[in-house]
Design an enzyme around this catalytic site. Structure first.
Site, PDB file in Angstrom:
ATOM      1  CE1 TYR A 101      -3.829   2.418   1.139  1.00  0.00           C
ATOM      2  CE2 TYR A 101      -1.940   3.593   2.040  1.00  0.00           C
ATOM      3  CZ  TYR A 101      -3.253   3.570   1.646  1.00  0.00           C
ATOM      4  OH  TYR A 101      -4.010   4.716   1.747  1.00  0.00           O
ATOM      5  CD  GLU A 189      -5.849   4.473  -1.263  1.00  0.00           C
ATOM      6  OE1 GLU A 189      -6.026   4.774  -0.078  1.00  0.00           O
ATOM      7  OE2 GLU A 189      -6.723   3.944  -1.969  1.00  0.00           O
TER       8      GLU A 189
END
Ligand code: GDP
Ligand code: MN
Length: 378
Positions: A101, A189
């Protein structure tokens, strides 16, 4: 402004080599022929402005033509948390070894951008932060300094990233932050950032938002969305409203952001779920009311509408006249409840009572309860 996955990836591909781009289409046949061309398996992904598509069934692997056809047809038209899927992304599937992530976004508490990285990606990062906080690197970025590479390396290692990938990940983070600054992004993101079986690092998913006040210097970014005029947010923006689409079924129209938020709370307290936030701003002439009603009614999930107007500079009788004209011209699809108060509210309520059969009151909670009740009955 938020970008869909494929738009964000297109922007990223200006600076990154390993972005899983693929083809975007609304057509099942194009999806199949592209899949056959790049070779199976392919991944087929709903393109909507909402996360958690995977869990909702909007991301699937297809191993042959038949599956490509059935999955594309199933995902196109699907409703993911109130977002209708009109486009899919078809891309050659990646062999995943690890899912990481990475995000860069505002941390208002720190008054700075913040980098978040974790080797436990692919899933909900809040959950990882809750269960194993040591695996989530969180680093505020000083806007006056470049990212400190040695500190970054140290923290990546501490968070559990294998030494052999640190250089590559540092490069990706530095370029990503450069992009955030150059393009006035408020969010970038990548979840997951994938390590493939061939030890390549690939951008597999992307969420990107650009600062709405940066349009004057980011015109190319803003143009990416200009063809997409159908979204309710877009139409609202053109009409000078601020509109936010929500998950519920009670439509909300009000004047003033604070009042609209209070209206949403009242609907919640009455056991309802707001379908939207819509602030029509000052002035509420017939045309404005008409546009607002069309916008909210156009959301197929809406089952009742609560109009909450506070007459300040906007006069209550003018608003009432606008509403009366609109509903008498074309009868609304769903029941409408109006709460009117402030300047010339009494006159306004009179007009509504005499000329329409809408429910009117000057008490907010009463109106909210009624809107919820009418929703249940419709
Ligand atoms: P999201 O659920 O909206 O965040 O959509 P993602 O694009 O992140 O996809 C969800 C999950 O699907 C990922 O975390 C992966 O596990 C899986 N996935 C997506 N693309 C691929 C792919 O190319 N190959 C494989 N094996 N899995 C994929
Ligand atoms: Mn994702």
């Amino acid at each position: 402004m938020d970008f869909k996955e494929y738009q964000g990836k297109k922007v990223l591909s200006e600076r990154f080599e390993n972005v899983a781009l693929g083809l975007v289409t609304s057509n099942v046949h194009d999806a199949i022929s592209y899949a056959s061309e790049v070779g199976f398996p392919v991944v087929i992904k709903a393109q909507v402005l909402i996360g958690g598509r995977g869990k909702a069934g909007g991301v699937k692997l297809a191993f042959n033509k038949e599956e490509a056809e059935s999955i594309s047809s199933a995902i196109l038209g699907m409703d993911i948390k109130g977002h209708k899927v009109e486009e899919i992304l078809v891309a050659k599937a990646v062999d995943i070894k690890e899912e990481w992530y990475m995000s860069i976004t505002f941390d208002r508490a720190n008054r700075s951008m913040t980098l978040i990285f974790s080797v436990e990606g692919g899933v909900d990062i809040e959950q990882v932060a809750h269960d194993s906080p040591e695996k989530v690197l969180k680093m505020p970025i000083n806007p006056l300094k470049a990212l400190e590479i040695s500190e970054l390396e140290k923290k990546l290692l501490e968070s559990g990233l294998n030494k052999s990938y640190v250089d590559e990940v540092v490069k990706i983070i530095i370029s990503s932050y450069g992009m955030v600054v150059d393009k006035d992004l408020t969010l970038l993101e990548v979840n997951p950032l994938v390590l493939t079986e061939d030890e390549e690092v690939v951008i597999l998913d992307c969420k990107m938002s650009v600062d709405d006040t940066a349009e004057f210097r980011q015109s190319s970014l803003f143009e990416m969305n200009s063809g997409d005029d159908s979204s309710r947010e877009k139409i609202a923006k053109k009409q000078g409203f601020s509109y936010v689409h929500l998950e519920g079924d009670v439509g909300i129209i009000g004047n003033g952001a604070g009042l609209v938020m209070a209206t949403m709370d009242a609907v919640k307290n009455a056991g309802g779920e707001p379908a939207n936030f819509l602030d029509i701003g000052g002035g509420a002439k017939a045309e404005v009311v008409n546009n607002a009603l069309k916008l909210v009614e156009g959301n197929p999930k809406v089952k009742s509408i609560f109009i909450n107007v506070f007459g300040g500079i906007t006069r209550g009788d003018e608003v009432a006249r606008g509403i009366a004209d609109v509903v008498n011209e074309s009868s609304p699809r769903v029941p409408i409840v109006i709460r009117l108060t402030g300047t010339r509210a009494e006159e306004g309520l009179e007009i509504l009572k005499n000329e329409t059969d809408l429910s009117v009151t000057d008490v907010m909670d009463e109106a909210a309860e009624l809107a919820v009740r009418l929703r249940d009955e419709s």
